[in-house]
Design a protein around this motif. Structure first.
Motif, mmCIF file in Angstrom:
data_model
loop_
_atom_site.group_PDB
_atom_site.id
_atom_site.type_symbol
_atom_site.label_atom_id
_atom_site.label_comp_id
_atom_site.label_asym_id
_atom_site.label_seq_id
_atom_site.Cartn_x
_atom_site.Cartn_y
_atom_site.Cartn_z
ATOM 1 N N GLU A 39 0.828 -1.210 0.000
ATOM 2 C CA GLU A 39 0.000 0.000 0.000
ATOM 3 C C GLU A 39 0.862 1.261 0.000
ATOM 4 O O GLU A 39 0.567 2.227 -0.704
ATOM 5 C CB GLU A 39 -0.911 0.029 1.233
ATOM 6 C CG GLU A 39 -2.012 -0.990 1.227
ATOM 7 C CD GLU A 39 -2.791 -1.032 2.532
ATOM 8 O OE1 GLU A 39 -2.434 -0.301 3.491
ATOM 9 O OE2 GLU A 39 -3.757 -1.806 2.605
ATOM 10 N N ALA A 40 1.930 1.257 0.777
ATOM 11 C CA ALA A 40 2.806 2.431 0.862
ATOM 12 C C ALA A 40 3.481 2.706 -0.480
ATOM 13 O O ALA A 40 3.525 3.855 -0.938
ATOM 14 C CB ALA A 40 3.855 2.226 1.950
ATOM 15 N N LEU A 41 3.985 1.660 -1.123
ATOM 16 C CA LEU A 41 4.633 1.837 -2.431
ATOM 17 C C LEU A 41 3.638 2.330 -3.472
ATOM 18 O O LEU A 41 3.992 3.145 -4.342
ATOM 19 C CB LEU A 41 5.305 0.546 -2.867
ATOM 20 C CG LEU A 41 6.521 0.126 -2.041
ATOM 21 C CD1 LEU A 41 7.023 -1.251 -2.475
ATOM 22 C CD2 LEU A 41 7.639 1.155 -2.124
ATOM 23 N N ALA A 42 2.393 1.888 -3.391
ATOM 24 C CA ALA A 42 1.364 2.362 -4.319
ATOM 25 C C ALA A 42 1.134 3.863 -4.155
ATOM 26 O O ALA A 42 0.965 4.584 -5.147
ATOM 27 C CB ALA A 42 0.065 1.587 -4.106
ATOM 28 N N HIS A 43 1.123 4.350 -2.922
ATOM 29 C CA HIS A 43 0.975 5.798 -2.698
ATOM 30 C C HIS A 43 2.154 6.564 -3.289
ATOM 31 O O HIS A 43 1.970 7.636 -3.867
ATOM 32 C CB HIS A 43 0.884 6.110 -1.197
ATOM 33 C CG HIS A 43 -0.447 5.828 -0.593
ATOM 34 N ND1 HIS A 43 -1.632 6.343 -1.076
ATOM 35 C CD2 HIS A 43 -0.783 5.078 0.493
ATOM 36 C CE1 HIS A 43 -2.641 5.935 -0.323
ATOM 37 N NE2 HIS A 43 -2.149 5.157 0.637
ATOM 38 N N ILE A 44 3.345 6.033 -3.148
ATOM 39 C CA ILE A 44 4.532 6.714 -3.682
ATOM 40 C C ILE A 44 4.466 6.779 -5.208
ATOM 41 O O ILE A 44 4.818 7.791 -5.812
ATOM 42 C CB ILE A 44 5.824 6.005 -3.213
ATOM 43 C CG1 ILE A 44 5.966 6.125 -1.697
ATOM 44 C CG2 ILE A 44 7.048 6.582 -3.917
ATOM 45 C CD1 ILE A 44 7.054 5.236 -1.103
ATOM 46 N N GLU A 45 3.987 5.719 -5.825
ATOM 47 C CA GLU A 45 3.895 5.645 -7.286
ATOM 48 C C GLU A 45 2.766 6.496 -7.858
ATOM 49 O O GLU A 45 2.829 6.898 -9.014
ATOM 50 C CB GLU A 45 3.695 4.191 -7.727
ATOM 51 C CG GLU A 45 4.884 3.299 -7.488
ATOM 52 C CD GLU A 45 6.089 3.682 -8.331
ATOM 53 O OE1 GLU A 45 5.916 4.136 -9.483
ATOM 54 O OE2 GLU A 45 7.208 3.539 -7.828
ATOM 55 N N ALA A 46 1.731 6.744 -7.069
ATOM 56 C CA ALA A 46 0.546 7.447 -7.563
ATOM 57 C C ALA A 46 0.879 8.875 -7.976
ATOM 58 O O ALA A 46 1.827 9.482 -7.479
ATOM 59 C CB ALA A 46 -0.536 7.455 -6.482
#
Length: 125
Positions: A39-46
């Protein structure tokens, strides 16, 4: 700092995460909450990115924040560590060059510290 501020909050404890979220909102920041690395990596990529982050070191199912910390470092995004598991995480903590705030701590203080790092990195020379 608050205009456009997006703060990543990674913690697997719902009450701590909620408290950090409220503290971020009080600073007019958009809190991006995550309970695990994916979830954290998805926020960074968004789109929109992340201004700064607060990372719990030890997560559920044996995960640590290390992959998230490394991605933030790669992107030059400041972060702090927020952990109550200091005795068992000495090696992990030593491998990350980040400020540590031990749990329990005031959520406002934790968020303010992360935001101050973000302000320092965006300040013109």
């Amino acid at each position: 700092m608050s205009e456009g501020c997006r703060i990543l909050l990674l913690d697997d404890e719902p009450l701590i995460l909620m408290d950090l979220e409220f503290a971020a909102e009080d600073k007019d920041c958009l809190p991006l909450t995550a309970t695990n690395v994916k979830e954290a990596l998805a926020h960074i990529e968004a789109s929109g990115g992340v201004s700064c982050a607060v990372l719990d070191v030890t997560l559920r199912d044996g995960e640590t924040c290390v992959p998230v910390a490394r991605e933030l470092e790669r992107r030059s995004i400041p972060y702090i560590l927020h952990s109550g598991d200091l005795n068992r995480q000495e090696g992990t903590l030593a491998s990350l060059d980040a400020q540590l705030i031990a749990k329990p701590a005031c959520s406002r203080r934790v968020v303010d510290t992360a935001l101050s790092l973000a302000t320092e990195t965006t300040r013109p020379n």
